[in-house]
Design an enzyme around this catalytic site. Structure first.
Site, PDB file in Angstrom:
ATOM      1  N   SER A  50       0.838  -1.203   0.000  1.00  0.00           N
ATOM      2  CA  SER A  50       0.000   0.000   0.000  1.00  0.00           C
ATOM      3  C   SER A  50       0.875   1.256   0.000  1.00  0.00           C
ATOM      4  CB  SER A  50      -0.922   0.017   1.218  1.00  0.00           C
ATOM      5  OG  SER A  50      -0.174   0.277   2.394  1.00  0.00           O
ATOM      6  N   HIS A  51       0.262   2.337  -0.394  1.00  0.00           N
ATOM      7  CA  HIS A  51       0.964   3.621  -0.449  1.00  0.00           C
ATOM      8  C   HIS A  51       1.592   3.969   0.901  1.00  0.00           C
ATOM      9  CE1 HIS A  51       1.840   7.735  -1.630  1.00  0.00           C
ATOM     10  NE2 HIS A  51       1.263   8.140  -0.515  1.00  0.00           N
TER      11      HIS A  51
END
Length: 94
Positions: A50-51
């Site tokens: 994920s970011h």
């Protein structure tokens, strides 16, 4: 890393400098937290690609991204925690 916990919700204006931030879910719109000198990040949702996981790695911040409902609740009801990345544990500090 040990620090006090701040649970951020939409519209929350809290002092997060030097604290472990708990967010239910975080998207790139939460990148501003990294400019505030946070000590770590815990999210209920997300994953290793994920970011926010990538951003924490870039900044060398301890994190638990996508830890699930039970662990997230534990963090949110704690005043101070330790994120022990080497042992994959989160401990409440009394």
């Amino acid at each position: 890393m040990q620090a006090d916990v701040v649970v951020l919700k939409d519209g929350t204006d809290a002092d997060i400098s030097g604290k472990i931030v708990a967010l239910e879910k975080a998207d790139p719109g939460y990148d501003w937290i990294f400019a505030k000198g946070i000590a770590g990040l815990v999210t209920k949702y997300g994953g290793p690609a994920s970011h926010m996981a990538i951003r924490c790695a870039e900044f060398g911040l301890p994190s638990a991204i996508g830890c699930g409902a039970q662990t997230f609740s534990y963090v949110c009801t704690s005043e101070r925690i330790e994120i022990d990345c080497n042992n994959k544990k989160i401990n409440r500090i009394y």
